[in-house]
Structure formats: structure tokens, C-alpha cells
Motif scaffolding. Sequence first.
Motif, PDB file in Angstrom:
ATOM      1  N   ILE A 120      -0.109  -4.479  -8.342  1.00  0.00           N
ATOM      2  CA  ILE A 120      -1.163  -4.535  -7.322  1.00  0.00           C
ATOM      3  C   ILE A 120      -0.262  -4.285  -5.857  1.00  0.00           C
ATOM      4  N   VAL A 121      -0.788  -3.489  -5.227  1.00  0.00           N
ATOM      5  CA  VAL A 121      -0.305  -3.221  -3.861  1.00  0.00           C
ATOM      6  C   VAL A 121      -1.200  -3.578  -2.909  1.00  0.00           C
ATOM      7  N   ILE A 122      -0.801  -4.632  -1.952  1.00  0.00           N
ATOM      8  CA  ILE A 122      -2.123  -5.064  -0.968  1.00  0.00           C
ATOM      9  C   ILE A 122      -1.812  -4.249   0.422  1.00  0.00           C
ATOM     10  N   GLY A 123      -2.735  -3.567   0.835  1.00  0.00           N
ATOM     11  CA  GLY A 123      -2.551  -2.788   1.866  1.00  0.00           C
ATOM     12  C   GLY A 123      -2.288  -1.434   1.971  1.00  0.00           C
ATOM     13  N   ALA A 124      -3.462  -0.672   2.246  1.00  0.00           N
ATOM     14  CA  ALA A 124      -3.632   0.671   2.175  1.00  0.00           C
ATOM     15  C   ALA A 124      -2.998   1.623   3.523  1.00  0.00           C
ATOM     16  N   GLY A 125      -2.206   0.917   4.331  1.00  0.00           N
ATOM     17  CA  GLY A 125      -1.655   1.749   5.144  1.00  0.00           C
ATOM     18  C   GLY A 125      -0.595   2.820   4.709  1.00  0.00           C
ATOM     19  N   ILE A 126       0.079   3.349   5.488  1.00  0.00           N
ATOM     20  CA  ILE A 126       1.118   4.465   5.073  1.00  0.00           C
ATOM     21  C   ILE A 126       2.287   3.929   3.994  1.00  0.00           C
ATOM     22  N   GLN A 127       2.581   2.582   4.436  1.00  0.00           N
ATOM     23  CA  GLN A 127       3.542   2.132   3.467  1.00  0.00           C
ATOM     24  C   GLN A 127       3.034   1.744   2.272  1.00  0.00           C
ATOM     25  N   GLY A 128       1.952   1.196   2.066  1.00  0.00           N
ATOM     26  CA  GLY A 128       1.227   0.864   1.023  1.00  0.00           C
ATOM     27  C   GLY A 128       0.980   2.029   0.085  1.00  0.00           C
ATOM     28  N   CYS A 129       0.542   3.106   0.727  1.00  0.00           N
ATOM     29  CA  CYS A 129      -0.031   4.306   0.180  1.00  0.00           C
ATOM     30  C   CYS A 129       1.610   5.118  -0.656  1.00  0.00           C
ATOM     31  N   PHE A 130       2.427   5.093   0.038  1.00  0.00           N
ATOM     32  CA  PHE A 130       3.700   5.725  -0.316  1.00  0.00           C
ATOM     33  C   PHE A 130       4.236   4.739  -1.645  1.00  0.00           C
ATOM     34  N   THR A 131       4.065   3.387  -1.435  1.00  0.00           N
ATOM     35  CA  THR A 131       4.451   2.482  -2.645  1.00  0.00           C
ATOM     36  C   THR A 131       3.739   3.135  -3.779  1.00  0.00           C
ATOM     37  N   ALA A 132       2.479   3.061  -3.650  1.00  0.00           N
ATOM     38  CA  ALA A 132       1.628   3.661  -4.709  1.00  0.00           C
ATOM     39  C   ALA A 132       1.889   4.881  -5.342  1.00  0.00           C
TER      40      ALA A 132
ATOM     41  N   PHE B 204       6.557   4.517  10.310  1.00  0.00           N
ATOM     42  CA  PHE B 204       5.729   5.531   9.876  1.00  0.00           C
ATOM     43  C   PHE B 204       6.731   6.610   9.160  1.00  0.00           C
ATOM     44  N   LYS B 205       7.585   7.420   9.980  1.00  0.00           N
ATOM     45  CA  LYS B 205       8.165   8.415   9.537  1.00  0.00           C
ATOM     46  C   LYS B 205       9.384   7.931   8.263  1.00  0.00           C
ATOM     47  N   LEU B 206       9.562   6.920   8.168  1.00  0.00           N
ATOM     48  CA  LEU B 206      10.465   6.313   7.030  1.00  0.00           C
ATOM     49  C   LEU B 206       9.629   5.914   5.835  1.00  0.00           C
ATOM     50  N   SER B 207       8.347   5.955   5.692  1.00  0.00           N
ATOM     51  CA  SER B 207       7.290   5.398   4.833  1.00  0.00           C
ATOM     52  C   SER B 207       7.770   5.985   3.496  1.00  0.00           C
ATOM     53  N   PRO B 208       8.106   7.600   3.318  1.00  0.00           N
ATOM     54  CA  PRO B 208       8.293   7.917   2.064  1.00  0.00           C
ATOM     55  C   PRO B 208       9.560   7.078   1.286  1.00  0.00           C
ATOM     56  N   VAL B 209      10.528   6.764   2.054  1.00  0.00           N
ATOM     57  CA  VAL B 209      11.577   6.253   1.305  1.00  0.00           C
ATOM     58  C   VAL B 209      11.346   4.737   1.284  1.00  0.00           C
ATOM     59  N   VAL B 210      10.611   3.961   2.098  1.00  0.00           N
ATOM     60  CA  VAL B 210      10.245   2.520   2.127  1.00  0.00           C
ATOM     61  C   VAL B 210       9.461   2.379   0.935  1.00  0.00           C
ATOM     62  N   GLY B 211       8.406   3.322   0.422  1.00  0.00           N
ATOM     63  CA  GLY B 211       7.612   3.363  -0.582  1.00  0.00           C
ATOM     64  C   GLY B 211       8.589   3.413  -1.924  1.00  0.00           C
ATOM     65  N   LYS B 212       9.675   4.082  -1.917  1.00  0.00           N
ATOM     66  CA  LYS B 212      10.538   4.303  -3.106  1.00  0.00           C
ATOM     67  C   LYS B 212      11.339   3.042  -3.354  1.00  0.00           C
ATOM     68  N   ILE B 213      11.828   2.525  -2.105  1.00  0.00           N
ATOM     69  CA  ILE B 213      12.531   1.074  -2.270  1.00  0.00           C
ATOM     70  C   ILE B 213      11.731   0.198  -2.902  1.00  0.00           C
ATOM     71  N   LEU B 214      10.370   0.076  -2.158  1.00  0.00           N
ATOM     72  CA  LEU B 214       9.367  -1.246  -2.786  1.00  0.00           C
ATOM     73  C   LEU B 214       9.037  -0.843  -4.493  1.00  0.00           C
TER      74      LEU B 214
END
Length: 392
Positions: free
Chosen positions: A11-23, A353-363
Motif C-alpha cells: 500500500i502506498v499512501i499519498g498520490a503525489g509525484i513521489q507516491g506515483c513513481f513508487t507505485a 520533483f525532478k528526482l522522483s523517478p529514482v526516489v520511487g525506485k529506492i522506495l
Amino acid sequence: MAAQKDLCDTIVIGAGIQGCFTAYHLAKHRKRVLLLEQFFLPHSRGSSHGQSRIIRRAYPEDFYTQMMAECYRIWAQLEHEAGTQLYRQTGLLLLGMKENPELKTIQATLSSQGVEHQYLPSEELKQRFPNIRLARGEVGLLDKSGGVLYADKALRALQDVIQQLGVIVRDGEKVMEIKPGLPVVVKTTSRSYKAKSLIITAGPWTNQLLHPLGVELPLQTLRINVCYWREKVPGSYGVSQAFPCFLGLDFSLAPHHIYGLPSGEYPGLMKVCYHHGNNADPEERDCPTAFSDIKDVHILSRFVRDRLPGLEPEPAVMEHCMYTNTPDKHFILDRLPKYDNIVIGAGFSGHGFKLSPVVGKILYELSMKLTPSYDLTPFRISRFLGLGKAHL
């Protein structure tokens, strides 16, 4: 997913850019993902809305510059998958005094990482960008990969792509309770859900969710004024005139950075902002303007009047955004020490914001207990322990 007994992977809580890239990364690895969002989408209550963000590889810290190499690749992949342009290369111009230590560090980082850049002495800077009035001794550093990310468009495209990948998005469902354990149970205003792991990317609402678990992170929520300034001659600071994004590093002007993006979002208006704001309660983001809000706008008005003479020195449009800052302005990307199947992504401090693709990968990697692709030392919660700033 309709039956409450159904167990998802994450489950991911929060559908901003970080949560969406994590999903996105979870779904790419065929995980069953539920993405929860307290507001109905799209909304402008958090930190992911607005039409534009700067993208750059220019950072004093080499770990961000390294992460950005992969971010550019994933942004390009998302553009391809969504079939729409999400990024425009304009270059990013860093402005500072010749002896500015931050400018020197950024130049050294770009050189060591092989990022294409150009040092511009005062005379050359004047010739290239005559509509910037320079201070005596000011020089420029051009990060040629810099540009504009179309933020709203990117978030919408990503939300579409993740749903095509099978992510279940439940918006308008506020999380009321988290019960740690295996599985972890998340209770919302509508129902309860169970998962093997939980990832929290809730921006300014992070501590509200963690407090019942006995955790408090050193996060400060700021309300930021996003200001747009009218061009005296429409298009003079536009992309068509090859005007770049810029970042002012001269702290004699203001205690925090001032940055700008070429006109384009609103015809005839250029975005110039102050990288700081007022303490705010996320529930009362649209509260009346505080005195320090006005002070921030005065700092910007003075900067525009003195340095960007082709703009009217009063903001034509003012919008608002939220930053969630950590004391050192570096992110928190970590598992909770007490609960190793609960992962936190927080404290993006106005540059995530710009770093969210890799943040999502790390999470994603943290939630699956995989070896992280990057050294996470700068992002661990433990860096705050002993400082009286984190309670675990």
C-alpha cells in the motif's frame, strides 16, 4: 481488491509525484499495489501541482547529480509511454560571484560527473543574456541539460500509466489508522486494507500518520508563494528567445536562493520565486497572507526590479505550494526502525520533483528488502538521532 481480506503486496499512501513513481516501479515488477490519496484527484493541496518545475543535474552534492542521470532516462521513458512531451531543455543558468564557494563546488561536481556545462565570465554573460542586469563581479555557469518539467502534465501522465499497469488508485480516502504488523493494516474513511508492506509518501501529512506509531520526524511544512511577473515586451524572457531557467546563488540579495523559469506557462508571464516560505499547517494552506509572506514578495520585487529590468516589478499572479523540509534539506528515504515493512519517503525540501523517478525506485527497493541502487547514507532517519530532532 473489493474483498477486505484481499492482501496486496504494497500500500502506498499519498498520490503525489513521489507516491506515483513508487507505485510505477512496484507495478513494473508485477507487484499488487494499492495507492491511497486523501483528496480527490487532481488537487492542489500538496507539493506536486503547478505547471512547471526546474530539472537539472547541477547540484553541489554529487549524489544528487548521480541520481539525476537515471532520472533523465526514466522521465524520457515516461514520455515515450505516455506519448506526450513532459520536458523542455532550456539550460539552467547559475548566477553567482566568481569566488562563490557553492558555484565552485557545483562546477567541480559537473566536471567530475562529465555533465556538459559552460563557465560564462561577466562579459560573455552580458552578451549572451542582455536582459539580465548583473552585479559587479557576477559570473554564470550553464548546465546545458537543465530545463523545464511540465509538472501537472507529468503527474497526470504518470497516474494514467500506473493505472494501465494495474495499480488500484483510491482517491478521496483519508487514512485514519495504521496497524503495524505482518500484514500491515490501513484503515481509511471507507474501509480497511491489508498489505505485506506500506510506503508513506504523504508530504506535510507524514508526521500526522506516524505520530500514533510513536514516531516523529524533524519535518517543517512551509507555504511557498509561487509568483509570476509580467514581461514588458511579451516573449522577451521566453523559450523562443533561448532564455534559460536560472538559479541565483548570491546570498547578499536574500538568505535563500531565488530561481526563475522562462515565460510560457502563462503567456507573457515569467515565474520567479523565492526558495523559502512561512511555517504552515497543511490543513490551513490557504490561510490569509502572513507578514513574512509579504516580506518574501518584497525580496522578489526588489530582485526583479534590479536584475530583470524587462519585467514589471509587481507579481501579476500568485499561487501557493507546500514544501516539507528537513533540517539539512536532504530527503528521508528509509524503513522505520521499529517496523521494517513500513517505509518512509519524506522531506523533499522543495527539490524532489525532478528526482522522483529514482526516489520511487529506492522506495520500491526498500519495501521489497532489495539492495538499494544508491548509497542511502545521506537519507537515513538515524542522521537526526541525538540532535533532539527525531523521536523514534
